[in-house]
Design an enzyme around this catalytic site. Structure first.
Site: not given
Ligand code: NAD
Length: 260
Positions: A142, A155
């Site tokens: 990401s 995350y």
């Protein structure tokens, strides 16, 4: 048909980015395995992909279960003959300020994103080595593999961790032609992101429209979401790339949000 006669397994491919990666690789000629916690979704996606003229199977797999991962990779090799491409993509999002982040949620996030990447790599790489053909392992990172945002401690930690794993796999796998990459999307409008919009609005005390325009797209060059097609094109390109020229690298696909 850069992937003709190759076998590609994508985790979390019953939805969103993973599904589009599977479709793109099928169009490039690969036979496909859809591995997902959502068993019905995996079967339905495999049927859609078969209609593209390649072989496809849907597997029920929780990437945090060593037994399910090993069984799924064995089934892949038994039914389709090899595993040449692994896209470790399954993922979820849980957002909280760090002082309120439930420890159980922290552990769940790291288990899906990092244990899942480790277990699928370990199971697949043995076959890539044994086949003598090598392979490509692509981790779905990401922008949060490089950048931080509020509320996303687990995350961001997990996505940064994938960079380290890919670099080690690139070094260990080189001798046997296994390459490793991290693809790092910006915000993509999938169920994972749709769920976050109201949650972030509540936690940050702003409107949903402001979450989209300021938090998610504020730093892009064009104010638009990255698409599943954008990401799948890069994944398919890397899956078929014939040398180790780019192994160990990460590739940011974010409409200019983050520039390396
Ligand atoms: P999605 O919710 O559309 O799809 C995720 C899929 O993973 C679902 O089919 C779900 O059933 C599956 N899954 C969840 N837990 C699993 C488990 N334990 N084992 C197997 N499968 C499991 O999400 P998405 O947006 O397509 O996200 C896919 C990946 O892309 C994730 O790793 C995510 O972190 C990453 N990513 C997404 C975005 C985005 O903006 N959507 C941005 C950057 C990175």
């Amino acid at each position: 048909m850069t992937l003709k006669d190759k076998v590609a397994l994508v985790t979390g491919a019953a939805s969103g980015i993973g599904k589009q990666c599977a479709i793109h690789m099928a169009k490039a000629g690969a036979n496909i395995v859809i591995a997902d916690l959502n068993s019905d979704g995996a079967q339905a996606t495999a049927k859609e992909i078969e209609a593209l003229g390649v072989k496809a199977i849907g597997l029920s797999m929780d990437v945090t279960s060593e037994d399910q991962v090993n069984a799924g990779i064995e089934e892949t090799v038994n039914k389709l003959g090899s595993i040449d491409v692994l896209v470790s993509n399954a993922g979820i999002q849980i957002v909280h300020p760090i002082e309120e982040f439930p420890y159980a949620d922290w552990k769940k996030m790291l288990a899906i994103h990092l244990d899942g990447a480790f277990l699928t790599t370990q199971a697949a790489i043995k076959h890539m080595y044994a086949s003598g053909r090598g392979g490509s392992i692509i981790y779905m990172g990401s922008v949060h593999s490089h950048e931080a945002s509020k509320l996303k401690s687990a995350y961001v930690t997990a996505k940064h961790g994938l960079l380290g794993l890919a670099r080690v796999v690139a070094k260990e796998g080189a001798e046997k032609n296994v390459r490793a990459y991290v693809v790092c999307p910006g915000f993509v409008r999938t169920p994972l992101v749709d769920k976050q919009i109201p949650e972030q609005a509540k936690s940050l005390g702003i409107s949903e429209d402001e979450v989209i325009k300021k938090v998610m797209l504020g730093q892009t060059v064009d104010g638009i979401f990255t698409t599943t097609d954008d990401v799948a094109s890069v994944v398919t390109f890397l899956a078929g790339f014939p040398t180790a020229a780019m192994t160990g690298q990460s590739f940011v696909v974010s409409h200019g949000w983050y520039m390396q």
